[in-house]
Motif scaffolding. Structure first.
Motif, PDB file in Angstrom:
ATOM      1  N   PHE A  69       0.342   2.171   1.855  1.00 24.06           N
ATOM      2  CA  PHE A  69       1.508   2.546   1.044  1.00 24.06           C
ATOM      3  C   PHE A  69       2.600   1.488   1.157  1.00 24.06           C
ATOM      4  CE2 PHE A  69       5.657   4.501   0.509  1.00 24.06           C
ATOM      5  CZ  PHE A  69       5.503   5.168  -0.696  1.00 24.06           C
ATOM      6  N   LEU A  70       2.881   1.040   2.367  1.00 22.13           N
ATOM      7  CA  LEU A  70       3.922   0.023   2.562  1.00 22.13           C
ATOM      8  C   LEU A  70       3.505  -1.301   1.926  1.00 22.13           C
ATOM      9  CD1 LEU A  70       4.995   0.728   6.258  1.00 22.13           C
ATOM     10  CD2 LEU A  70       6.186   1.370   4.152  1.00 22.13           C
ATOM     11  N   PHE A  71       2.222  -1.603   1.962  1.00 26.11           N
ATOM     12  CA  PHE A  71       1.716  -2.822   1.341  1.00 26.11           C
ATOM     13  C   PHE A  71       1.939  -2.787  -0.165  1.00 26.11           C
ATOM     14  CE2 PHE A  71      -2.175  -5.169  -0.278  1.00 26.11           C
ATOM     15  CZ  PHE A  71      -1.667  -6.436  -0.028  1.00 26.11           C
ATOM     16  N   GLY A  72       1.707  -1.630  -0.769  1.00 29.64           N
ATOM     17  CA  GLY A  72       1.967  -1.511  -2.198  1.00 29.64           C
ATOM     18  C   GLY A  72       3.450  -1.555  -2.507  1.00 29.64           C
ATOM     19  N   ALA A  73       4.259  -0.886  -1.667  1.00 31.33           N
ATOM     20  CA  ALA A  73       5.696  -0.793  -1.933  1.00 31.33           C
ATOM     21  C   ALA A  73       6.395  -2.133  -1.807  1.00 31.33           C
ATOM     22  CB  ALA A  73       6.332   0.219  -0.979  1.00 31.33           C
ATOM     23  N   ILE A  74       5.916  -3.007  -0.920  1.00 31.82           N
ATOM     24  CA  ILE A  74       6.599  -4.279  -0.692  1.00 31.82           C
ATOM     25  C   ILE A  74       6.527  -5.192  -1.903  1.00 31.82           C
ATOM     26  CG2 ILE A  74       4.647  -5.605   0.219  1.00 31.82           C
ATOM     27  CD1 ILE A  74       8.275  -5.614   1.547  1.00 31.82           C
ATOM     28  N   HIS A  75       5.619  -4.915  -2.838  1.00 29.66           N
ATOM     29  CA  HIS A  75       5.546  -5.723  -4.052  1.00 29.66           C
ATOM     30  C   HIS A  75       6.691  -5.409  -5.019  1.00 29.66           C
ATOM     31  CE1 HIS A  75       1.454  -6.232  -2.470  1.00 29.66           C
ATOM     32  NE2 HIS A  75       1.438  -7.356  -3.144  1.00 29.66           N
ATOM     33  N   LEU A  76       7.373  -4.288  -4.785  1.00 36.41           N
ATOM     34  CA  LEU A  76       8.616  -3.943  -5.488  1.00 36.41           C
ATOM     35  C   LEU A  76       8.453  -3.769  -6.992  1.00 36.41           C
ATOM     36  CD1 LEU A  76      11.180  -6.261  -3.624  1.00 36.41           C
ATOM     37  CD2 LEU A  76      10.655  -3.842  -3.207  1.00 36.41           C
ATOM     38  N   ASN A  77       7.264  -3.394  -7.439  1.00 34.56           N
ATOM     39  CA  ASN A  77       7.100  -3.027  -8.850  1.00 34.56           C
ATOM     40  C   ASN A  77       5.882  -2.113  -8.988  1.00 34.56           C
ATOM     41  OD1 ASN A  77       4.651  -4.559 -10.130  1.00 34.56           O
ATOM     42  ND2 ASN A  77       5.678  -6.096  -8.874  1.00 34.56           N
ATOM     43  N   PRO A  78       5.979  -1.127  -9.879  1.00 37.09           N
ATOM     44  CA  PRO A  78       4.898  -0.130 -10.006  1.00 37.09           C
ATOM     45  C   PRO A  78       3.601  -0.702 -10.537  1.00 37.09           C
ATOM     46  CG  PRO A  78       6.528   0.161 -11.751  1.00 37.09           C
ATOM     47  CD  PRO A  78       7.104  -0.835 -10.788  1.00 37.09           C
ATOM     48  N   TRP A  79       3.633  -1.863 -11.210  1.00 34.83           N
ATOM     49  CA  TRP A  79       2.427  -2.421 -11.808  1.00 34.83           C
ATOM     50  C   TRP A  79       1.526  -3.071 -10.760  1.00 34.83           C
ATOM     51  CZ3 TRP A  79       7.384  -3.200 -13.672  1.00 34.83           C
ATOM     52  CH2 TRP A  79       7.715  -2.423 -14.787  1.00 34.83           C
ATOM     53  N   GLN A  80       2.052  -3.359  -9.585  1.00 34.49           N
ATOM     54  CA  GLN A  80       1.232  -3.886  -8.506  1.00 34.49           C
ATOM     55  C   GLN A  80       0.985  -2.852  -7.413  1.00 34.49           C
ATOM     56  OE1 GLN A  80       3.701  -7.670  -8.036  1.00 34.49           O
ATOM     57  NE2 GLN A  80       1.671  -8.456  -7.585  1.00 34.49           N
ATOM     58  N   PHE A  81       1.766  -1.776  -7.417  1.00 29.54           N
ATOM     59  CA  PHE A  81       1.663  -0.817  -6.318  1.00 29.54           C
ATOM     60  C   PHE A  81       0.281  -0.187  -6.241  1.00 29.54           C
ATOM     61  CE2 PHE A  81       1.661   3.564  -4.857  1.00 29.54           C
ATOM     62  CZ  PHE A  81       2.181   3.423  -3.577  1.00 29.54           C
ATOM     63  N   MET A  82      -0.220   0.329  -7.361  1.00 27.52           N
ATOM     64  CA  MET A  82      -1.465   1.083  -7.335  1.00 27.52           C
ATOM     65  C   MET A  82      -2.627   0.216  -6.845  1.00 27.52           C
ATOM     66  SD  MET A  82      -3.123   3.521 -10.268  1.00 27.52           S
ATOM     67  CE  MET A  82      -3.059   2.242 -11.522  1.00 27.52           C
ATOM     68  N   GLY A  83      -2.760  -0.982  -7.406  1.00 28.64           N
ATOM     69  CA  GLY A  83      -3.844  -1.862  -6.988  1.00 28.64           C
ATOM     70  C   GLY A  83      -3.711  -2.269  -5.535  1.00 28.64           C
ATOM     71  N   ALA A  84      -2.477  -2.606  -5.112  1.00 30.75           N
ATOM     72  CA  ALA A  84      -2.262  -3.008  -3.724  1.00 30.75           C
ATOM     73  C   ALA A  84      -2.551  -1.861  -2.765  1.00 30.75           C
ATOM     74  CB  ALA A  84      -0.831  -3.507  -3.550  1.00 30.75           C
ATOM     75  N   PHE A  85      -2.210  -0.634  -3.168  1.00 28.31           N
ATOM     76  CA  PHE A  85      -2.460   0.521  -2.305  1.00 28.31           C
ATOM     77  C   PHE A  85      -3.953   0.733  -2.077  1.00 28.31           C
ATOM     78  CE2 PHE A  85      -3.297   5.137  -1.981  1.00 28.31           C
ATOM     79  CZ  PHE A  85      -2.666   5.394  -0.777  1.00 28.31           C
ATOM     80  N   PHE A  86      -4.746   0.727  -3.144  1.00 28.90           N
ATOM     81  CA  PHE A  86      -6.188   0.949  -3.000  1.00 28.90           C
ATOM     82  C   PHE A  86      -6.856  -0.196  -2.233  1.00 28.90           C
ATOM     83  CE2 PHE A  86      -5.610   3.833  -6.727  1.00 28.90           C
ATOM     84  CZ  PHE A  86      -6.086   4.974  -6.116  1.00 28.90           C
TER      85      PHE A  86
END
Length: 293
Positions: A182-199
């Motif tokens: 979750f933190l890895f996705g959040a650090i990208h600071l935009n929703p378009w990268q969050f989902m992919g980074a989270f998985f």
């Protein structure tokens, strides 16, 4: 996922970092990067340097800021670097199934991004900013440096090293995997990268805990970031919705391409799961007690 952290290693004294300490580290990282970005922006304006030529400078900034936070975290944790950053090799028998799984995940995450953008389109100004920073067409070398080299080497030691190490000991395997992802996705600071980074973060954390090595996650991260560039600029293969888009047209990947990704991911994950099943793991990846201290 098999529980990898024994119960008697939790609950005595908190390992670094806890959730709040992790947030403190990320807050410090944000402040450092914000300050460095402002300095670089002022320098670019004064010297009249095209934004596209600053990609390498921004890569250096990324190394410096992530490096500073990682050094601080390592000092705060008071754990050896080998244990904290999972610095050990891994069996070459794992390379092929990991590669197969990663290729499938890249395709799946790409289509998930297409679905997200159908409901939450990326603003034109944001796409333009990414392009101007050297992450768009025409800047292959800077793209390679920023995405394929710098990002994995700076982000993995922090998220799959320091944070995964502390979270696993404080909260257990599952919460560690989900929390760091979750933190890895959040650090990208935009929703378009969050989902992919989270998985992808979930997969990278799984690999790291099972192999006790950060190397598979680092290589997988680099492969994920470089695949679109490689297929488009090296292989000259254009796949609609994956590495080719028409301006103003929202496209999905061909169904057969997405299905291929699903099959590859399942096959790779299935092979890895079988290799790591209790009593069937010839690689002995379960950590020794000395590695949990």
């Amino acid at each position: 996922m098999t529980e990898l952290i024994p119960e008697d290693s939790r609950g005595k004294s908190r390992s670094f970092p806890t959730v709040w300490q992790a947030l403190l580290l990320l807050g410090l990282l944000f402040i450092l990067q914000l300050g460095a970005t402002v300095i670089v922006g002022v320098y670019q304006a004064v010297q009249s340097i095209p934004v596209q030529e600053l990609a390498t400078t921004l890569a250096i900034v990324n190394v410096a800021t992530f490096g500073a936070v990682a050094i601080l975290g390592a000092a705060w944790s008071r754990v050896s670097a080998r244990q904290l950053f999972y610095l050990r090799g891994f069996s070459p028998l794992l390379i092929l199934p990991m590669l197969v799984m990663m290729l499938g995940l890249i395709i799946i995450v790409s289509e998930l991004d297409n679905v997200l953008q159908r409901f939450l389109p990326m603003p034109d100004w944001f796409m333009e900013m990414l392009s101007e920073l050297g992450l768009g067409e025409g800047f292959a070398l800077s793209t390679f440096i920023v995405l394929v080299v710098v990002a994995p080497l700076t982000e993995e030691p922090l998220f799959r090293g320091i944070m995964l190490h502390g979270f696993a000991r404080n909260y257990g395997t599952w919460w560690a995997v989900l929390g760091t992802s979750f933190l890895f996705g959040a650090i990208h600071l935009n929703p378009w990268q969050f989902m992919g980074a989270f998985f992808l973060g979930i997969v990278f954390a799984w690999w790291t805990l099972k192999t006790r090595s950060i190397l598979p996650a680092t290589l997988g991260h680099a492969l994920n970031n470089g695949m679109v560039l490689f297929t488009a600029d090296v292989l000259n293969i254009d796949i609609q919705g994956f590495n080719a888009w028409e301006e103003g047209v929202h496209a999905h990947q061909p169904w057969w391409f997405t299905l291929t990704g699903v099959v590859l991911a399942l096959v790779g994950a299935g092979i890895l799961h079988k290799m790591w099943s209790p009593g069937k793991d010839p690689l002995a990846n379960t950590p020794r007690q000395s590695e949990l201290s």
